[in-house]
Design a protein around this motif. Structure first.
Motif, PDB file in Angstrom:
ATOM      1  N   ASP A 241       0.825  -1.204   0.000  1.00 42.49           N
ATOM      2  CA  ASP A 241       0.000   0.000   0.000  1.00 42.49           C
ATOM      3  C   ASP A 241       0.862   1.258   0.000  1.00 42.49           C
ATOM      4  N   VAL A 242       1.969   1.257   0.764  1.00 40.87           N
ATOM      5  CA  VAL A 242       2.872   2.413   0.776  1.00 40.87           C
ATOM      6  C   VAL A 242       3.488   2.595  -0.615  1.00 40.87           C
ATOM      7  N   LEU A 243       3.862   1.488  -1.236  1.00 39.71           N
ATOM      8  CA  LEU A 243       4.457   1.566  -2.567  1.00 39.71           C
ATOM      9  C   LEU A 243       3.446   2.075  -3.594  1.00 39.71           C
ATOM     10  N   GLU A 244       2.209   1.667  -3.454  1.00 40.27           N
ATOM     11  CA  GLU A 244       1.165   2.153  -4.362  1.00 40.27           C
ATOM     12  C   GLU A 244       0.955   3.652  -4.195  1.00 40.27           C
ATOM     13  N   LEU A 245       0.975   4.118  -2.947  1.00 35.04           N
ATOM     14  CA  LEU A 245       0.824   5.554  -2.702  1.00 35.04           C
ATOM     15  C   LEU A 245       1.971   6.333  -3.338  1.00 35.04           C
ATOM     16  N   LEU A 246       3.192   5.857  -3.186  1.00 31.77           N
ATOM     17  CA  LEU A 246       4.346   6.538  -3.774  1.00 31.77           C
ATOM     18  C   LEU A 246       4.234   6.600  -5.295  1.00 31.77           C
ATOM     19  N   ARG A 247       3.749   5.540  -5.896  1.00 30.42           N
ATOM     20  CA  ARG A 247       3.663   5.497  -7.353  1.00 30.42           C
ATOM     21  C   ARG A 247       2.500   6.323  -7.898  1.00 30.42           C
ATOM     22  N   ARG A 248       1.427   6.453  -7.134  1.00 32.74           N
ATOM     23  CA  ARG A 248       0.258   7.180  -7.622  1.00 32.74           C
ATOM     24  C   ARG A 248       0.270   8.661  -7.264  1.00 32.74           C
ATOM     25  N   ALA A 249       1.134   9.047  -6.334  1.00 30.92           N
ATOM     26  CA  ALA A 249       1.141  10.447  -5.890  1.00 30.92           C
ATOM     27  C   ALA A 249       1.544  11.369  -7.029  1.00 30.92           C
ATOM     28  N   PRO A 250       0.831  12.487  -7.209  1.00 33.25           N
ATOM     29  CA  PRO A 250       1.234  13.461  -8.232  1.00 33.25           C
ATOM     30  C   PRO A 250       2.582  14.078  -7.893  1.00 33.25           C
TER      31      PRO A 250
END
Length: 887
Positions: A344-353
């Motif tokens: 989930d942390v990795l997904e947030l990093l990848r999706r963050a503008p």
């Protein structure tokens, strides 16, 4: 009669008399076949120390405690069975309070069937005349119920004679002192001495921690060898170190009283040993520790990262680091990430503008969970990512309030063997130094990662060939603050060129006074007095300051003062003003020595101190509160022709004996003399035309920043300049991170949590106008501070939370204007603070069964802006220059 026997009887009688005179009581014991019944009561209250705030949380419990002796060995050790019966708990709900805020009628708390059944289960203790030697129970019991039983058993821990001892009870292994008088025993427990299983953490810098003031006192009444009454009272006042006004007071009171004459009870159990007796009793009876077990409350309403990601989209998010709303958001992100999984942390990093990504990286570093660090390791590619994001990651690591070995390993792995941009490499090296230093302060110097980090710095220093590389490694050693590196720093300080000597002395000045040995002082004397070689004036001044700031000898002070007669005018003026400043600073280590020297009229006279230079050194208080002294210092060193050579602005904090350099910005310019046709001193080499900046924030040295290097570079940057200031620091920092579990004597526990975030945006600008013959520098600091402090009380029948939230936004500007078109050179310094809005909110939340309530109170306001009057001469020059500029 045998004379020796007579003498022995006399000695025994004397000893008995003296023991009675000192207040010793006879040995305590419980009789076989007897049931002892005690009335037990417990009162706990939590309150905010600040007003206005809601009325705190209150809890009362009563029960019947039955005690009987099951077995006794010939040596006096007894096996006691203790059972809690008919427990009733009460609290005061919010809706029952009177309109004037006073307490209303209390209501009874209904216990769950599981809690009721566990409370009824007996527990067993090995007891010998007041000393609890072992505690037996069911390790499968819930932590809260088990701790409550420990609280009852701890009341039976006493000794019948005066003296000091180390006892183990629900608070841990603690130093206690007994006083005995007639039938009364008084026990005072030093709660600060208690050793217990570690279940919390705190910031490395104590100025960002908490102040804890506990007291504990118990009174025992014993008659006819039987314990009649126990009254135990304790209090705790816990507050953020920087703001005691927002503290929380915890009061706890227990009473155990014999309610009736002993009743006939079951007969003793036969057995050869205590273990045999326990084996024959129905149930599970494992040996348990006396110390309270830590309980961590599960947050049922906290947002999860998985839920956040479901509602997350990639629209642009504006993140203004200087706004308090962003700082609160930063803290919520940290709390959310601490329970998140790696994917989930990795997904947030990848999706963050793109605009939000630095914010997310800073939050992930501050979280320091295994999942967040693993996600960062996968996400950050030091070969491809933009250097500004990599610098964000490295600085976030350097500013971590309590770094882990895993964080240092991640930084080292990312730096190892990579072809990095110079800015990223320099930031990485100073970050490694900061992490090594903080880990060692946590007594983790033996970690493999720390040893690797130290070798990275020292090995790099040995192999460095370029002067800028050497400077960065030396600054990293200053961040690390390892005493074993002092000899290395001394070698570079004495033998290196100007930039290297300056960096080495700067690193040495980071060490506390007790590490500044006579060897270090001898080296500083050689540099200042130029015993072995010539040194540039800023190096000599740094060596002199090193001597003055670290318990100087009278001879050192006298020699420095006398040397000013041989120095250039500006250098002498600066050094003499340094001495005068130390006389005005109450906390300066050389103040008394200098006062003594100033009694000598050969030194303290107009002729000696009337140097006509324009260099200055000023320091004074900015803010003084009950907990904090903040000071501002400004050093300005000019060349003989009137050009600024070096300026140092310093903001420091002093709180409860802890000192912190909050910010220090140094701006240096060299080689300007030749542009104005000034002659160099004989034997002095012409320095290259350069200007740059070095900064320390919260005791972390940042990488140096070069404004320009060489005349061509200067002209190019003047012509191509966008007019935008240079960003020094911009981002979000977690300054305060504290978690502490306070076990109460009753077995209940209070978890203290402190989290403080800082949003910071600092920029600097320097404008040199050759045609106008003006120099302007500007340092703008915009920031927001958000502090969340709370206490969580956990009991089997009630949960209560007291919370104080403080927020502040501030903006400070420091400007200098220098006009060197005439003689003397005119200089104006301006330090001003814009209006400061602040808000405080106090909350009390309680939950019992299916019922819950929350009450809030708060206050807000605005502190007017102000401009600080630095000194009278400066005010006159500012009026002159600013008036001319307006015209």
């Amino acid at each position: 009669m045998n004379p020796q026997a007579v003498w022995g009887c006399v000695c025994l009688l004397c000893f008995s008399f003296l023991s009675t005179a000192e207040g010793n009581l006879q040995l305590l014991s419980f009789q076989p076949g007897t049931l002892y019944r005690y009335h037990y009561s417990l009162d706990v209250q939590l309150d905010h120390t600040s007003m206005p705030s809601p009325r705190g949380a209150w809890l009362r419990a009563e029960a019947l405690v039955q005690l009987q002796r099951l077995w006794k060995d010939p040596g006096g050790e007894e096996l006691l069975q203790v059972q809690i019966r008919d427990l009733k708990a009460q609290h005061e709900p919010e809706d029952r309070r009177q309109q004037d805020g006073t307490g209303g009628p209390s209501v009874e708390i209904a216990l769950s069937q599981e809690a009721w059944a566990e409370l009824q289960q007996p527990l067993f203790i090995s007891w010998s005349s007041g000393k609890v030697k072992a505690f037996y129970g069911d390790e499968a019991e819930s932590i809260l119920i088990s701790n409550l039983k420990r609280g009852v058993v701890s009341l039976l821990q006493l000794q019948p004679h005066a003296g000091a001892a180390v006892e183990e009870d629900v608070s841990g292994s603690c130093q206690v002192t007994y006083a005995v008088s007639n039938h009364s025993i008084t026990k005072t427990k030093d709660l600060l001495s208690c050793v217990k299983p570690n279940s919390g953490f705190t910031s490395v810098n104590k100025i960002f921690g908490v102040q804890w003031q506990p007291t504990s006192r118990s009174q025992y009444v014993v008659k006819d060898n039987l314990l009649q009454l126990v009254l135990a009272e304790e209090s705790h006042v816990v507050s953020p170190a920087l703001r005691s006004a927002t503290g929380i007071k915890i009061s706890s009171r227990q009473q155990l009283q014999l309610v009736s004459p002993p009743m006939p009870g079951p007969a003793e159990v036969a057995g050869r040993s205590l273990e045999d007796v326990l084996a024959g009793i129905e149930g599970r009876h494992q040996p348990l520790g006396m110390a309270s077990l830590p309980f961590r409350r599960v947050c049922t309403r906290c947002p999860s990262l998985r839920a956040y990601l479901k509602a997350f989209d990639k629209q642009k998010v504006k993140v203004d680091t200087s706004k308090v709303a962003t700082t609160w958001r930063f803290q919520r992100f940290i709390q959310m990430l601490r329970s998140a999984k790696k994917r989930d942390v990795l997904e947030l990093l990848r999706r963050a503008p793109e605009e939000m990504l630095p914010f997310v990286v800073e939050a992930a570093v501050a979280t320091q969970s295994v999942a967040s660090l693993a996600a960062l390791s996968d996400f950050l590619n030091f070969g491809k990512e933009h250097k500004s994001l990599l610098e964000k990651f490295l600085y976030a690591a350097a500013f971590s309030p309590r770094p882990s070995g895993e964080l240092l390993r991640l930084v080292l792995d990312k730096l190892d063997g990579k072809q990095l941009a110079p800015e990223v490499w320099e930031t990485g090296i100073v970050a490694v130094g900061s992490l090594v230093g903080k880990l060692c302060q946590q007594k983790l110097c033996g970690l493999q990662e720390v040893e690797r980090g130290v070798e990275t710095i020292l090995g790099g220093l040995r192999g460095a060939e370029e002067e800028p590389e050497v400077v960065v490694y030396l600054l990293a050693l200053g961040n690390a603050g390892l005493p074993e590196t002092i000899p290395t720093l001394l070698d570079y300080a004495e033998e290196g060129p100007t930039a290297v000597t300056t960096a080495a002395i700067s690193a040495l000045r980071r060490f506390p006074t007790w590490h500044i040995s006579s060897k270090v002082k001898r080296a500083m004397r050689r540099i200042f007095h130029e015993k072995r070689k010539s040194y540039e004036k800023t190096c000599r001044l740094a060596a002199a300051e090193m001597l003055l700031d670290n318990e100087p000898s009278p001879m050192d002070v006298l020699n420095i003062l006398l040397a000013t007669n041989e120095l250039e005018m500006e250098t002498a003026t600066f050094l003499l003003l340094k001495v005068q400043n130390s006389l005005r600073a109450d906390h300066h280590p050389a103040r008394q020595i200098m006062k003594d020297i100033m009694r000598d009229p050969r030194i303290n006279n107009y002729n000696f101190f009337s140097k006509a230079g324009v260099s200055s050194s000023f320091s004074g208080p900015l803010t003084v509160t009950q907990d904090l002294l903040s000071t501002f210092g400004l050093d300005l060193l000019f060349l003989e022709g009137g050009l600024l050579r070096k300026s140092v602005s310093d903001f420091s904090l002093l709180s409860h004996g802890q000192w912190l350099r909050a910010a220090q910005v140094t701006i240096e310019a060299q080689g300007m003399e030749s542009m104005l046709g000034e002659n160099l001193l004989e034997g002095e080499e012409e320095p290259e035309l350069t200007a740059g900046m070095s900064a320390i924030f919260f005791d972390v040295q940042l990488r140096p920043i070069v404004f320009f290097q060489g005349y061509t570079d200067l002209m190019a940057k003047v012509l191509l300049s966008s007019g935008e200031p240079t960003s020094v620091v911009k981002g979000n920092l977690l300054l305060m991170d504290h978690h502490q579990v306070i076990p109460l004597q009753s077995g209940l526990q209070v978890a203290m949590k402190l989290q403080g975030g800082l949003g910071l945006d600092i920029s600097a600008d320097m404008d040199v106008s050759i045609w106008e013959q003006e120099l302007k520098t500007s340092i703008n600091t915009r920031g927001s501070l958000a502090i969340d402090f709370q206490a969580e009380l956990d009991a089997p029948f009630l949960q209560a939370t007291l919370r104080s939230q403080t927020e502040v936004e501030t903006s400070i500007h420091f400007d200098t204007m220098l006009r060197f078109s005439g003689s003397p050179v005119l200089m104006c310094l301006q330090l001003r603070e814009e209006q400061v809005p602040y808000r405080e909110i106090f909350t009390v939340s309680k939950s019992s069964g299916s019922q819950s309530s929350t009450a809030r109170k708060g206050r807000q306001g605005t502190v007017p802006g102000r401009e600080f009057a630095l000194h009278r001469a400066n005010s006159k020059v500012c009026n002159l220059l600013l008036t001319a500029e307006e015209e």
